[in-house]
Scaffold this active site. Structure first.
Site, PDB file in Angstrom:
ATOM      1  N   GLU A   1       0.841  -1.206   0.000  1.00 23.37           N
ATOM      2  CA  GLU A   1       0.000   0.000   0.000  1.00 23.37           C
ATOM      3  C   GLU A   1       0.869   1.246   0.000  1.00 23.37           C
ATOM      4  O   GLU A   1       0.579   2.224  -0.716  1.00 23.37           O
ATOM      5  CB  GLU A   1      -0.910  -0.025   1.250  1.00 23.37           C
ATOM      6  CG  GLU A   1      -1.836   1.168   1.409  1.00 23.37           C
ATOM      7  CD  GLU A   1      -1.142   2.443   1.882  1.00 23.37           C
ATOM      8  OE1 GLU A   1      -1.468   3.525   1.387  1.00 23.37           O
ATOM      9  OE2 GLU A   1      -0.249   2.343   2.736  1.00 23.37           O
TER      10      GLU A   1
ATOM     11  N   GLY B   1       2.028   2.803  -3.460  1.00 27.62           N
ATOM     12  CA  GLY B   1       1.066   3.660  -4.170  1.00 27.62           C
ATOM     13  C   GLY B   1       0.918   5.003  -3.468  1.00 27.62           C
ATOM     14  O   GLY B   1       0.791   6.045  -4.123  1.00 27.62           O
ATOM     15  N   GLU B   2       0.952   4.955  -2.147  1.00 25.40           N
ATOM     16  CA  GLU B   2       0.832   6.190  -1.347  1.00 25.40           C
ATOM     17  C   GLU B   2       1.998   7.137  -1.662  1.00 25.40           C
ATOM     18  O   GLU B   2       1.819   8.341  -1.843  1.00 25.40           O
ATOM     19  CB  GLU B   2       0.831   5.796   0.139  1.00 25.40           C
ATOM     20  CG  GLU B   2       0.833   6.954   1.096  1.00 25.40           C
ATOM     21  CD  GLU B   2       0.554   6.538   2.550  1.00 25.40           C
ATOM     22  OE1 GLU B   2       0.071   5.411   2.785  1.00 25.40           O
ATOM     23  OE2 GLU B   2       0.820   7.360   3.444  1.00 25.40           O
ATOM     24  N   ARG B   3       3.195   6.569  -1.740  1.00 28.12           N
ATOM     25  CA  ARG B   3       4.393   7.401  -1.993  1.00 28.12           C
ATOM     26  C   ARG B   3       4.398   7.968  -3.411  1.00 28.12           C
ATOM     27  O   ARG B   3       4.753   9.133  -3.625  1.00 28.12           O
ATOM     28  CB  ARG B   3       5.657   6.559  -1.730  1.00 28.12           C
ATOM     29  CG  ARG B   3       5.850   6.320  -0.255  1.00 28.12           C
ATOM     30  CD  ARG B   3       6.899   5.287   0.097  1.00 28.12           C
ATOM     31  NE  ARG B   3       6.884   5.099   1.554  1.00 28.12           N
ATOM     32  CZ  ARG B   3       7.450   4.084   2.197  1.00 28.12           C
ATOM     33  NH1 ARG B   3       8.093   3.159   1.528  1.00 28.12           N
ATOM     34  NH2 ARG B   3       7.370   4.014   3.515  1.00 28.12           N
TER      35      ARG B   3
END
Ligand SMILES: Cc1cc2nc3c(=O)[nH]c(=O)nc-3n(C[C@H](O)[C@H](O)[C@H](O)COP(=O)(O)OP(=O)(O)OC[C@H]3O[C@@H](n4cnc5c(N)ncnc54)[C@H](O)[C@@H]3O)c2cc1C
Length: 395
Positions: free
Chosen positions: A254, A257-259
């Site tokens: 997860e 994608g956040e970064r």
């Protein structure tokens, strides 16, 4: 190519798009951009005081912007990963980092694990209403005693018959006050090392979920940031998200994608700040000429533009690899590190170029620095990014 009869001149205004984008992306860009400018940007100042209202989720769900890359069978638009980049870029036109972050947490941080690891039933109960903007999500990783050290979290989930009982505390949780559900990282087996973590889908109206306080922040004022407590919260066994014991690996996925989406937002935010400052430097005069004509200021623009362009190329190339099924953790970490630093450096220089105007609120530059500053901390600090990159070379 230059020939004797065609002399090439520099094409500074060329608008050729990057190869990861198509004409459909351009149309999407147009429609998100005009929505953001018309319906969100006019409220930016007010939402710095009040945080942005929930109707933004409902409206964006209605317009299809909360599920751009999710399949149509779940109410999504069936687009590719680049459509998420388009949203991350266009939403910066709201002039509100807090709003952009609140939406990104929902679209690119909390719901992707539901899509990838969730059962069909979980997707129907959480993903479908999240895409419609009917349920708002948050992501609970960080705790008062464990942030960078994700493996150090203490929130416990203990099996009790057909249920799990959750106890613990999470902090700095974006959307934590408004969320209908949380993707929560817990420890289910303290003796199992990295194989002792489990993700849960937790309804935030369950008994024992306490939204303790709204945290005051340096920037990102339009977002809500919560300290949460979980006191004997009982969830059914089917609230486990993904594989029991594999929550650490799930959350590491997860975070990629956040970064990446954070990095895209940094580049777009930096570009907007640059553009606004360039206009200012052409109009503002000192010693009888526009300040942009001083070589020292011109060189500041040259430095900023070069940094922004290098960060953009890293983000696009890495996103293209991610979209095509690779798992480029090193490059995502590089893009996140570089884009966050660039955004803060650019915002700082833009304040400098504005002089006193850069320091007062009405010119809309100082808040960019305050908002952007979070990106060197959230989703993994600069130091953690450096460590991930360094370790990837075996040192
Ligand atoms: C506004 C805001 C919104 C946020 N939203 C969310 C959210 O929605 N959900 C969520 O779960 N979290 C969220 N976070 C938390 C954020 O991800 C963490 O703050 C971040 O990961 C850093 O953790 P920490 O604050 O505990 O710092 P710490 O881990 O205590 O780090 C403190 C300092 O020590 C350094 N450090 C730590 N370990 C090492 C190491 N091994 N090597 C070198 N240096 C090290 C760090 O780089 C940092 O400089 C948010 C934070 C903020 C401020």
């Amino acid at each position: 190519m230059a020939t004797t009869d065609a002399v090439l001149k520099p094409d500074h205004l060329g608008k050729r798009k990057h190869f990861i984008f198509t004409d459909e992306h351009d149309q999407l860009r147009e429609s998100i951009g005009s929505f953001v400018e018309k319906e969100l940007a006019p409220h930016a100042q007010e939402w710095e005081e009040t945080t942005f209202p929930d109707w933004v989720f409902h409206r964006m769900g209605e317009l299809g912007f909360l599920g751009l890359s999710y399949p149509e069978e779940y109410g999504g638009q069936g687009g590719d990963y680049a459509t998420n980049l388009v949203l991350a870029e266009e939403i910066t036109k709201s002039n509100s980092g807090g709003l952009a972050m609140g939406i990104a947490v929902h679209t690119d941080m909390a719901t992707p694990p539901v899509f990838l690891f969730g059962t069909e039933e979980q997707k129907q109960s959480y993903l479908v209403p999240a895409i419609k903007g009917e349920k708002i999500s948050c992501l609970g990783i960080t705790e008062p005693d464990a942030g960078s050290d994700v493996a150090g979290i203490k929130t416990r989930a203990v099996r009790d018959g057909d249920e799990y009982v959750i106890n613990g505390s999470k902090t700095y949780i974006t959307n934590g006050h408004r969320a209908d559900f949380s993707v929560l990282v817990t420890k289910t087996d303290p003796d199992a090392g990295y194989d002792g973590f489990t993700l849960f889908l937790v309804d935030m109206d369950l008994p024992g979920v306490v939204r303790e306080k709204k945290l005051e922040k340096l920037g990102m004022h339009a977002s809500d940031t919560a300290l949460l407590a979980f006191q004997d919260v009982r969830v059914p066994a089917d609230a486990v998200l993904g594989q029991e014991g594999k929550g650490f690996y799930h959350i590491m996925w997860e975070l990629q994608g956040e970064r990446l989406i954070g990095a895209a937002g940094c580049v777009a935010g930096a570009q907007r700040c640059f553009d606004r400052t360039l206009e200012y430097a052409k109009e503002r005069t000192a010693f009888g000429r526009p300040i942009g004509n001083f070589q020292v200021i011109r060189h500041k623009f040259a430095e900023m533009a070069t940094k922004i362009e290098s960060a953009r190329q890293m983000v696009y190339t890495t996103a293209w690899r991610f979209q095509n099924g690779e798992y480029p953790v090193r490059e995502i970490s590089m893009a996140k590190l570089h884009a966050s630093r660039v955004a803060v450096e650019v915002a700082d220089e833009c304040i400098q170029i504005h002089g006193g105007a850069g320091y007062v609120k009405e010119y809309g530059v100082e808040h960019v620095w305050r908002d952007m500053r979070l990106n060197r901390i959230g989703a993994g600090t600069d130091e953690i990014m450096l460590d991930v990159i360094g370790r990837s070379y075996g040192v």
